[in-house]
Design a protein around this motif. Sequence first.
Motif, short mmCIF file in Angstrom:
data_model
loop_
_atom_site.label_atom_id
_atom_site.label_comp_id
_atom_site.label_asym_id
_atom_site.label_seq_id
_atom_site.Cartn_x
_atom_site.Cartn_y
_atom_site.Cartn_z
N ALA A 1 33.61 36.17 52.70
CA ALA A 1 34.90 36.24 52.44
C ALA A 1 35.49 37.67 52.31
O ALA A 1 34.97 38.52 51.78
CB ALA A 1 35.19 35.54 51.08
N ASP A 2 36.28 38.07 53.17
CA ASP A 2 36.90 39.18 53.19
C ASP A 2 38.40 39.39 52.29
O ASP A 2 39.01 38.18 52.44
CB ASP A 2 37.19 39.68 54.49
N GLU A 3 38.77 40.22 51.93
CA GLU A 3 40.20 40.43 51.27
C GLU A 3 40.69 41.88 51.59
O GLU A 3 40.07 42.72 51.80
CB GLU A 3 39.93 40.08 49.89
N GLN A 4 42.20 41.75 51.63
CA GLN A 4 42.80 42.80 51.81
C GLN A 4 43.85 42.93 50.73
O GLN A 4 44.33 41.75 50.45
CB GLN A 4 43.55 43.09 53.22
N GLY A 5 44.32 43.90 50.14
CA GLY A 5 45.55 43.94 49.15
C GLY A 5 46.15 45.22 49.30
O GLY A 5 45.60 46.46 49.72
N MET B 1 33.83 48.17 51.05
CA MET B 1 34.98 48.30 50.60
C MET B 1 35.61 50.04 50.85
O MET B 1 35.01 50.89 50.50
CB MET B 1 35.23 48.13 49.09
N PHE B 2 36.86 49.69 51.25
CA PHE B 2 37.56 51.09 51.38
C PHE B 2 39.02 50.88 50.62
O PHE B 2 39.66 50.02 50.81
CB PHE B 2 37.89 51.29 52.84
N ALA B 3 39.16 51.92 49.72
CA ALA B 3 40.68 51.90 48.92
C ALA B 3 41.27 53.32 48.99
O ALA B 3 40.45 54.44 49.21
CB ALA B 3 40.12 51.48 47.45
N VAL B 4 42.53 53.35 48.97
CA VAL B 4 43.35 54.55 48.94
C VAL B 4 44.55 54.32 48.09
O VAL B 4 45.19 53.30 48.31
CB VAL B 4 43.46 55.02 50.53
N TRP C 1 40.42 47.52 51.42
CA TRP C 1 39.93 46.44 52.46
C TRP C 1 38.57 46.25 52.00
O TRP C 1 37.81 46.98 52.10
CB TRP C 1 39.89 47.08 53.86
N LYS C 2 38.11 45.08 52.02
CA LYS C 2 37.13 44.45 51.36
C LYS C 2 36.25 43.69 52.38
O LYS C 2 37.09 42.59 52.93
CB LYS C 2 36.98 43.87 50.09
N LYS C 3 35.21 43.71 52.58
CA LYS C 3 34.25 42.94 53.56
C LYS C 3 32.93 42.49 53.06
O LYS C 3 32.24 43.26 52.72
CB LYS C 3 34.17 43.70 54.91
N SER D 1 48.08 40.14 48.34
CA SER D 1 46.85 40.02 48.60
C SER D 1 46.47 39.12 49.71
O SER D 1 47.62 38.17 50.05
CB SER D 1 45.80 39.39 47.16
N SER D 2 45.58 39.08 50.53
CA SER D 2 45.45 38.21 51.71
C SER D 2 44.75 36.99 51.02
O SER D 2 44.52 35.84 51.97
CB SER D 2 44.22 38.70 52.81
#
Length: 460
Positions: free
Chosen positions: A396-400, A359-362, A384-386, A430-431
């Motif tokens: 399941a991947d997710e972006q938000g 997971m990467f967050a900013v 961005w989460k993988k 959210s994706s």
Amino acid sequence: MATLLAAPAAFADDNAPTVDFHGYMRAGVGHFNHGGSQTRWNSEQVGRLGNEEDTYGELALGSRVFKKDDTEFFVNTRFAMKSKGDNDYEATERSNYYGTKGFDDLDEAYGSEDVEFALREMNVQAKGIIQGKKDATLWAGKRFYNRHDVHLWDYYYEDLSGSGAGLENLELGPGKLSIAWVRKAHDNITKLEDGYSKYHYELTDFSGNFEGKEVNGKYYKKVENSFGNYNMYDIRYGGSYWNGGYLELSASFMDPDKSKHQSYVDTSAGFSGLYTADITFSGSWGFNTTTLQYGTKAVSLQNHPMYYQTWGGDLSHHYWLRVMNQGEVAVGSDKFHIMHAVRYDYDHIGNDTTDNTKMFAVTVRPSYQVTTYSRIMAEVGAFWKKVENAEKGTGADEQGQKYTLAYAIAPSASLWARPEIRFYCSYLHSSNKDSISDNLYDGNSWNNGVNFGVQAEAWW
């Protein structure tokens, strides 16, 4: 009574008890465009501005009750409350429209209280009792201890708060040493039947097809994610080794100690550790902190770093890594400020049944002072989460993302200035089409939404 009234006379002028009253609060009104009061969504990843749905407050009252030379004794207390802030009269029992308690099953399934109160601190601290070590403090009781947070996310990446004892700020070489023992206990057992406890089953409001049981006409579903008892041992050393810089190194260990009622709690991972390094630079320009963390075995990343994780299969090979940076800087003049937070997490479960996560967050919050007491703020956050499934190879991947625009009233241009009243509007996306839900308990969810409202926040 006469003794109590006469007690202050026993103190010399420099030994008179002091009163320290401080606290924190946030409250307001907001709306979610899909219905109901505003929602909170992944604030620890996309940012908290315009993304907080609760009313929360802390009131702390303390006193320095003794002082002689460099020796001081303090007594500290703190109470906290939280609610959804939906009603005028919020009591400790959920009420229906007519002010009487509603249906038992529904009340208990969704939490039987409109407002919750908690005892957060009650401790004694003795400072300067070691000769030649005036900053060394012995403490015992319940307290906030080593709470390190990212303000933009309202996220505590270190927090050893609880009941314990310790010695902090002992001067040793170029820095200061702190040690502590804190215990977390979840063994307040209420038996249902057949030896099961309320931590093994929780009340639900329906009797549908689920793995559970009925007791006295109420239905309980099985709970897998149970916490046991554990002891935490913490040691940290910090000091200023360069101009405007500070380095703190810490090691926190968790030792499971479940009771005889907690046979169902999986503590097979055993003794687990969290290791943290904080490097901070600060000055008139602002501050910047880089954090490195490494957790092993049952030290949880997904929930809270100071929880002992008892689910997820075999955790004997579990570890996680975190790299994080946060800061605030004044750009060009005192009118323009930027606050930021960025982090990367890698959670490696290390077994055949549970997912691994990257997971990467900013989040970035710029602010421009319009007048002496007003400013315009924006906050943009994304993650961005993988998820990698151990069995299938993919997951399941997710972006938000969150985009917030706000107008605020505060005493000064600093982003830390409080009290503050904000008028805001936030767009959430959210994706995942079922990621963003409302606060109506109706099961509805969307991949986007809008919060707007007014919020007050203060600390003193």
